[in-house]
Motif scaffolding. Structure first.
Motif, short mmCIF file in Angstrom:
data_model
loop_
_atom_site.label_atom_id
_atom_site.label_comp_id
_atom_site.label_asym_id
_atom_site.label_seq_id
_atom_site.Cartn_x
_atom_site.Cartn_y
_atom_site.Cartn_z
N LYS A 191 0.91 -1.13 -0.14
CA LYS A 191 0.11 -0.01 0.07
C LYS A 191 0.98 1.20 0.03
O LYS A 191 0.83 2.10 0.91
CB LYS A 191 -0.84 -0.02 1.20
N ALA A 192 1.75 1.07 -0.99
CA ALA A 192 2.99 2.07 -1.03
C ALA A 192 2.26 3.59 -1.09
O ALA A 192 3.33 4.62 -1.11
CB ALA A 192 3.84 1.92 -2.27
N ASN A 193 1.28 3.71 -1.63
CA ASN A 193 0.53 5.16 -1.91
C ASN A 193 0.08 5.77 -0.43
O ASN A 193 -0.10 6.91 -0.45
CB ASN A 193 -0.68 5.21 -2.85
N VAL A 194 0.07 4.91 0.48
CA VAL A 194 -0.23 5.49 1.88
C VAL A 194 0.70 5.11 2.99
O VAL A 194 1.08 5.88 3.99
CB VAL A 194 -1.29 4.73 2.37
N LEU A 195 1.63 4.01 2.93
CA LEU A 195 2.25 3.26 3.97
C LEU A 195 3.72 3.60 3.74
O LEU A 195 4.15 3.34 2.91
CB LEU A 195 1.83 1.81 4.51
N THR A 196 4.38 4.09 4.83
CA THR A 196 5.78 4.23 4.83
C THR A 196 6.53 2.82 4.85
O THR A 196 7.53 2.43 4.14
CB THR A 196 6.48 4.88 6.11
N THR A 197 5.90 1.85 5.55
CA THR A 197 6.58 0.38 5.63
C THR A 197 6.42 0.08 4.02
O THR A 197 7.41 -0.81 3.54
CB THR A 197 5.79 -0.31 6.50
N SER A 198 5.33 0.15 3.43
CA SER A 198 5.12 -0.26 2.08
C SER A 198 6.28 0.29 1.10
O SER A 198 6.73 -0.19 0.20
CB SER A 198 3.74 -0.11 1.42
N ARG A 199 6.51 1.55 1.41
CA ARG A 199 7.67 2.29 0.57
C ARG A 199 9.01 1.70 0.44
O ARG A 199 9.53 1.40 -0.36
CB ARG A 199 7.50 3.77 0.53
N LEU A 200 9.21 1.39 1.69
CA LEU A 200 10.51 0.78 2.05
C LEU A 200 10.29 -0.78 1.51
O LEU A 200 11.49 -1.41 0.66
CB LEU A 200 10.78 0.43 3.79
N TRP A 201 9.22 -1.28 1.61
CA TRP A 201 9.07 -2.64 0.97
C TRP A 201 9.39 -2.84 -0.29
O TRP A 201 10.13 -3.58 -0.86
CB TRP A 201 7.64 -3.21 1.23
N ARG A 202 8.47 -1.93 -1.07
CA ARG A 202 8.81 -1.89 -2.37
C ARG A 202 10.20 -1.61 -2.92
O ARG A 202 10.82 -2.41 -3.98
CB ARG A 202 7.89 -0.59 -3.09
N GLU A 203 11.06 -0.60 -2.28
CA GLU A 203 12.21 -0.31 -2.78
C GLU A 203 13.35 -1.63 -2.53
O GLU A 203 13.87 -1.97 -3.26
CB GLU A 203 12.72 0.63 -1.65
N ILE A 204 13.06 -2.35 -1.53
CA ILE A 204 13.76 -3.58 -1.24
C ILE A 204 13.58 -4.52 -2.00
O ILE A 204 14.44 -5.22 -2.39
CB ILE A 204 13.72 -4.28 0.59
N VAL A 205 12.28 -4.91 -2.36
CA VAL A 205 11.74 -5.93 -3.31
C VAL A 205 12.42 -5.71 -4.69
O VAL A 205 12.88 -6.66 -5.13
CB VAL A 205 10.29 -6.05 -3.43
N GLU A 206 12.50 -4.53 -5.13
CA GLU A 206 13.21 -4.11 -6.46
C GLU A 206 14.56 -4.40 -6.30
O GLU A 206 15.21 -5.07 -7.40
CB GLU A 206 12.59 -2.67 -6.73
N GLY A 207 15.40 -4.22 -5.33
CA GLY A 207 16.50 -4.43 -5.10
C GLY A 207 16.98 -6.13 -5.17
O GLY A 207 17.78 -6.49 -6.02
N VAL A 208 16.02 -6.52 -4.48
CA VAL A 208 16.25 -8.15 -4.60
C VAL A 208 15.89 -8.83 -5.88
O VAL A 208 16.63 -9.62 -6.48
CB VAL A 208 15.31 -8.77 -3.69
N ALA A 209 15.07 -8.17 -6.55
CA ALA A 209 14.68 -8.61 -8.11
C ALA A 209 15.83 -8.75 -9.13
O ALA A 209 15.89 -9.46 -9.96
CB ALA A 209 13.56 -7.79 -8.59
N LYS A 210 16.79 -7.50 -8.84
CA LYS A 210 17.98 -7.59 -9.60
C LYS A 210 18.66 -8.80 -9.71
O LYS A 210 19.47 -9.08 -10.59
CB LYS A 210 18.83 -6.44 -9.38
N GLU A 211 18.69 -9.68 -8.61
CA GLU A 211 19.29 -10.86 -8.61
C GLU A 211 18.51 -12.00 -9.04
O GLU A 211 19.13 -13.23 -9.24
CB GLU A 211 19.47 -11.27 -6.92
N TYR A 212 17.60 -11.85 -9.80
CA TYR A 212 16.79 -12.71 -10.23
C TYR A 212 16.12 -12.29 -11.63
O TYR A 212 15.15 -12.19 -11.86
CB TYR A 212 15.48 -13.41 -9.31
#
Ligand code: NAD
Length: 357
Positions: A191-212
């Motif tokens: 819920k990255a349009n509202v929650l700070t935890t979600s914005r961090l979530w999105r950023e980290i998931v995108e970083g991990v995606a680079k390894e796959y």
């Protein structure tokens, strides 16, 4: 092989469905020449009655010393009046924490034989449903601070949601690894349009995606995901999301496949530590003790235990094939039966599956 399995029968229908799963495990042991040693670990309402707490230390020790933990379900109206810190569900949260199981895998797969039980439109059901929800299990709002205080003469309740980078990173890896063995698509729900935890979530998931690089990643807001699950579930392969969103979405996912009674789950932590295996439903107090429960979710959870904790792929498949065979033959418990179909009980369903191992 000789393996130790910790058994938590739990409350409500728990003892009935676990009993059938153990019967199936015994049939597997006999066929494949293994020895499964079952160690009882009381937890939930029955443990409150016996020991005053939902998860006695001895039970946690038994689980930690096992190769895998099989759980029925805990809770029920009898213990609803318990103080929050002593409710049956607290035992479950403590157990997950104690085992360090941070990743919960819940498949949503529709067995073709019971596609008529799918509540979605026929054309949607016919496109097939086969995805896995990878839910973060020991972080987020369920594990944050909970408090009620009085401000300006009224009570104010607060639940804190927080996520650290490493918590997000490790669950993202589980999702991408899972997708690699499937159709190679991860949908990260937030819920990255509202929650700070979600914005961090999105950023980290995108970083991990680079390894796959061979796995496709897309993001979806949780409200849209709830809608897409009923509109076009065939689009999903692996959904990764935080604890509370995963709790809600995986129940929705289970319902669209036919019955909540059919779905197993695996909760995994560090490799080499025991995983926790259970059906996704609760203790169903409304049908407890009536031989009406569908034991298939628990039986498939036992198959997951063999696969993920004991490395017994052929044995796990034998259970899954036996379940498919029984469904193909038309056997149904009440929750998955259509009008006019003959309904059998929990014990009979267990017996039929056992016989086909
Ligand atoms: P529930 O999953 O127990 O039941 C919801 C509905 O689904 C009921 O109508 C029930 O009869 C039906 N159902 C569930 N499992 C079934 C099965 N195997 N076969 C046939 N029908 C089945 O959810 P609830 O009623 O919200 O909760 C009941 C209790 O379970 C509560 O105390 C709750 O806290 C607890 N609970 C425990 C767990 C767990 O142990 N992991 C999970 C969810 C709820």
């Amino acid at each position: 092989m000789e393996k130790t399995i910790a058994i938590i029968r739990g409350d409500g229908i728990g003892p009935e469905i676990v009993g059938e799963a153990l019967g199936v495990l015994d049939a597997v042991a006999k066929k494949f020449g293994h020895k499964f040693i079952y160690k009882e670990a009381p937890m939930g309402g029955n443990a409150i009655d016996q020991f005053g707490v939902p998860l006695p230390e001895e039970s946690l020790k038994t689980c930690l010393a096992s190769d895998g933990v099989l759980l029925g379900a805990v809770g029920g109206p009898k213990w609803d009046a318990q103080p929050p810190e002593n409710r049956p569900e607290k035992g479950l949260l403590k157990l997950r924490n104690g085992l360090g199981v941070y990743a919960n895998l819940r498949p949503a797969k529709m067995f073709p034989a019971i596609s008529a039980a799918c509540p979605l439109r026929k054309d949607i059901a016919e496109r097939g449903i086969d995805f896995i929800v990878v839910r973060e299990l020991i972080g987020g709002v369920y594990f944050g601070e909970h408090k009620t205080e009085t401000r300006d003469n009224e009570r104010v309740a607060t639940d804190v949601m927080s996520y650290s980078e490493h918590e997000i990173r490790r669950i993202a890896h589980v999702a991408f690894q899972t997708a690699k063995g499937r159709r190679k698509k991860v949908t990260s729900v937030d819920k990255a349009n509202v929650l700070t935890t979600s914005r961090l979530w999105r950023e980290i998931v995108e970083g991990v995606a680079k390894e796959y690089p061979d796995v496709e990643l897309n993001h979806m807001y949780v409200d849209n995901a709830a809608m897409q699950l009923v509109k076009d579930p065939g689009q999903f392969d692996v959904i990764v999301t935080e604890n509370m969103f995963g709790d809600i979405l995986s129940d929705e996912a289970s319902q669209i496949t036919g019955s909540i009674g059919m779905i197993p789950s695996a909760s995994l932590g560090q490799p080499g530590r025991p995983g926790l295996y259970e059906p996704i439903h609760g203790s169903a107090p409304d049908i407890a003790g009536q031989d009406k429960a569908n034991p298939i979710g628990t039986i498939l959870a036992a198959a997951y235990l063999l696969r993920y904790s004991l490395g017994m792929e052929a044995e796990a498949r034998a259970i899954e094939d036996a379940v498919s065979a029984v469904l193909d033959e038309g056997w149904r418990t009440g929750d998955i039966a259509q009008t006019g179909e003959k309904v059998i009980g929990c014990r009979e369903m267990g017996r039929l599956i056992r016989e086909r191992i």
